[in-house]
Design a protein around this motif. Structure first.
Motif, PDB file in Angstrom:
ATOM      1  N   VAL A  99       0.844  -1.211   0.000  1.00 51.90           N
ATOM      2  CA  VAL A  99       0.000   0.000   0.000  1.00 51.90           C
ATOM      3  C   VAL A  99       0.879   1.261   0.000  1.00 51.90           C
ATOM      4  N   ARG A 100       1.984   1.204   0.787  1.00 53.60           N
ATOM      5  CA  ARG A 100       2.878   2.368   0.788  1.00 53.60           C
ATOM      6  C   ARG A 100       3.503   2.595  -0.596  1.00 53.60           C
ATOM      7  N   GLY A 154      -4.083   8.760  -3.415  1.00 49.48           N
ATOM      8  CA  GLY A 154      -3.648   8.257  -2.129  1.00 49.48           C
ATOM      9  C   GLY A 154      -4.342   6.948  -1.769  1.00 49.48           C
ATOM     10  N   VAL A 155      -3.597   5.976  -1.234  1.00 52.83           N
ATOM     11  CA  VAL A 155      -4.136   4.650  -0.881  1.00 52.83           C
ATOM     12  C   VAL A 155      -3.809   4.380   0.588  1.00 52.83           C
ATOM     13  N   ASP A 156      -4.831   3.956   1.339  1.00 52.96           N
ATOM     14  CA  ASP A 156      -4.642   3.639   2.753  1.00 52.96           C
ATOM     15  C   ASP A 156      -5.401   2.342   3.061  1.00 52.96           C
ATOM     16  N   TRP A 157      -4.817   1.511   3.921  1.00 52.90           N
ATOM     17  CA  TRP A 157      -5.443   0.214   4.287  1.00 52.90           C
ATOM     18  C   TRP A 157      -5.834   0.263   5.755  1.00 52.90           C
ATOM     19  N   PHE A 213      -9.342   5.340  -0.811  1.00 52.20           N
ATOM     20  CA  PHE A 213      -8.734   6.029  -1.953  1.00 52.20           C
ATOM     21  C   PHE A 213      -9.057   7.533  -1.864  1.00 52.20           C
ATOM     22  N   ASP A 245       0.783   4.195  -2.820  1.00 52.06           N
ATOM     23  CA  ASP A 245       0.322   5.530  -2.423  1.00 52.06           C
ATOM     24  C   ASP A 245       1.143   6.603  -3.150  1.00 52.06           C
ATOM     25  N   ASP A 246       0.473   7.578  -3.724  1.00 48.85           N
ATOM     26  CA  ASP A 246       1.150   8.697  -4.380  1.00 48.85           C
ATOM     27  C   ASP A 246       0.264   9.941  -4.280  1.00 48.85           C
TER      28      ASP A 246
END
Length: 456
Positions: free
Chosen positions: A76-77, A85-88, A164, A80-81
């Protein structure tokens, strides 16, 4: 009409016009570049549109679901950009209820279709951290502004959630504003440099103009330095040559006039001796009177030539003190002369020459008007002197003719009162050599007024 408007809008100086030309050319170049940049773009949906955004979301969901839980944080890291943005998260998020009237269901349906699971829990909320104000209808599917207005939550098969969050698209709403600011900054810098360069380029022209104006005041001014571009050096060389020719012409004319006036003294002396031998007393008186008049004319001509050739240095002088002194001298001689004006007023000039010019005007007023009233006033850039008398005045058509050498009025100002017609001519010549002038005009209440303007 268009040319008249264009002439009014154009700057007046060469430096400003040169700088404006450079800036206009730069602006047109920037405008054409912007047009090419905005029109010559690849076809297809924007990289941040709903269609592309939903495809990325579904791919990330499938990738994270196929990744072991121990590896998911690292994946996920990596995903992520700033753009997406991506977070779990392990727990279900708290989501505000859908605002009324917002058609979010079509986006939820598109995400489920892309994932391939029509029953997948998908939550959507409108983002209020963008400062967007009240909720607005969602844009079209290919509008790049759409994803930046929402936050998407997708549940994975193990019960965890992916969040997201979209950042600003690369081509955001302020793209044109930023482009315009950059272009304005570039134009401002180029305008400043162009104006500086144009002023440096045209500085010799300003000196050339000042020298041309000075030539009419001081014929003995030093020649210009031949500097600058080739064309300007050629013009400067021609100007210096013209100035030298004018100086030689004036010197030759003055020398010739002085020589003729001096040489006339010898035949006049012989005529006077012969007139003494005339037996008829009346004829002898008339001949001697004519000889006296001729001698006065020669003396005046010689004085005019000497003053014209005199190279008296210029310097600051108190004009008020000079006028008061001239008035006092005439009062001491029994004439009517008064002064009214400031106690001090400094101008730049030749003291002896100015004294003679102003004395001629005051003596003229006393001789033909019975007295003179002298006034002095300071104006913007000038000193104004007025010399009034109570005489009969002069015809309007004669106001300029009386300044011609040896010109005298026959009726209003008779020869019997004296003078050879060089007083006003000498005064105007001296004043114009100082950059000023003198004019005559009849006063409404009667009498004549001589107005003198001298630069301060």
């Amino acid at each position: 009409m268009i040319r008249r408007i264009a002439r009014r809008l154009l700057p007046d100086s060469i430096a400003a016009r040169t700088a404006a030309t450079v800036v206009l050319a730069l602006f047109l170049t920037q405008a054409v570049s912007a047009l090419i940049y905005l029109t010559d773009r690849p076809e297809g949906p924007p990289v941040h549109s709903f269609r592309v955004w939903v495809g990325r979301v579904s791919a990330i969901v499938q990738l994270v679901e196929s990744t072991p839980q121990a590896e998911r944080p690292r994946v996920v890291r990596a995903l992520d950009d700033p753009i997406l943005g991506v977070d779990w998260r392990d727990k279900a998020p708290r989501v505000r209820p859908d605002p009324p009237g917002m058609p979010l269901e079509f986006l939820r349906r598109r995400v489920r279709q892309a994932i391939g699971d029509p029953d997948r829990p998908v939550l959507i909320e409108m983002r209020h951290d963008r400062g967007l104000g009240p909720p607005r209808p969602l844009p079209l599917p290919d509008d790049p502004r759409g994803p930046s207005m929402v936050r998407l939550f997708v549940q994975l098969t193990d019960g965890s959630w992916l969040v997201f969050t979209s950042g600003e698209p690369p081509d955001g709403p302020f793209q044109m504003l930023r482009f315009g600011l950059w272009m304005a900054g570039i134009v401002a810098v180029v305008a400043a440099l162009s104006l500086w360069a144009a002023r440096r380029l045209t500085a010799p022209l300003a000196g050339f103009a000042a020298a041309s104006e000075r030539l009419g005041v001081d014929g003995e001014a030093a020649p210009l330095a031949e500097v600058g571009p080739r064309e300007l050096r050629t013009a400067t060389r021609a100007f210096n040559l013209m100035q030298e020719r004018l100086r030689r012409f004036v010197a030759d004319r003055t020398q010739m006039l002085a020589a003729i006036s001096h040489d006339l003294r010898t035949p006049l002396t012989r005529l006077r001796l012969r007139a003494e031998l005339v037996e008829d007393p009346e004829m002898q008186r008339k001949m001697l009177a004519d000889l006296d008049e001729m001698e006065q004319m020669i003396k005046a001509t010689l004085a005019f030539a000497r003053d014209d050739a005199q190279k008296e240095p210029r310097g600051p002088l108190d004009l008020a003190d000079l006028l008061q002194s001239l008035c006092d001298d005439r009062v001491d001689a029994g004439c009517d002369a008064t002064y009214q004006g400031p106690g001090h007023l400094t101008v730049d000039g030749r003291p002896v020459a100015l004294r003679r010019a102003l004395a001629n005007l005051m003596d003229n007023a006393i001789a033909y008007g019975g007295g003179c009233r002298v006034g002095l006033a300071a104006e913007v850039g000038n000193a104004r002197i007025t010399i009034d008398d109570d005489g009969p005045g002069i015809p309007v058509e004669e106001a300029e003719k009386v300044f011609a050498p040896f010109y005298r009025l026959e009726r209003s100002r008779s020869r019997d009162t004296g003078g050879v017609g060089l007083g006003l001519s000498t005064a105007r010549t001296i004043l114009r050599r100082h950059g000023g002038d003198v004019t005559l005009a009849n006063r409404p209440e009667g009498g004549l007024r001589a107005t003198v303007l001298l630069p301060r």
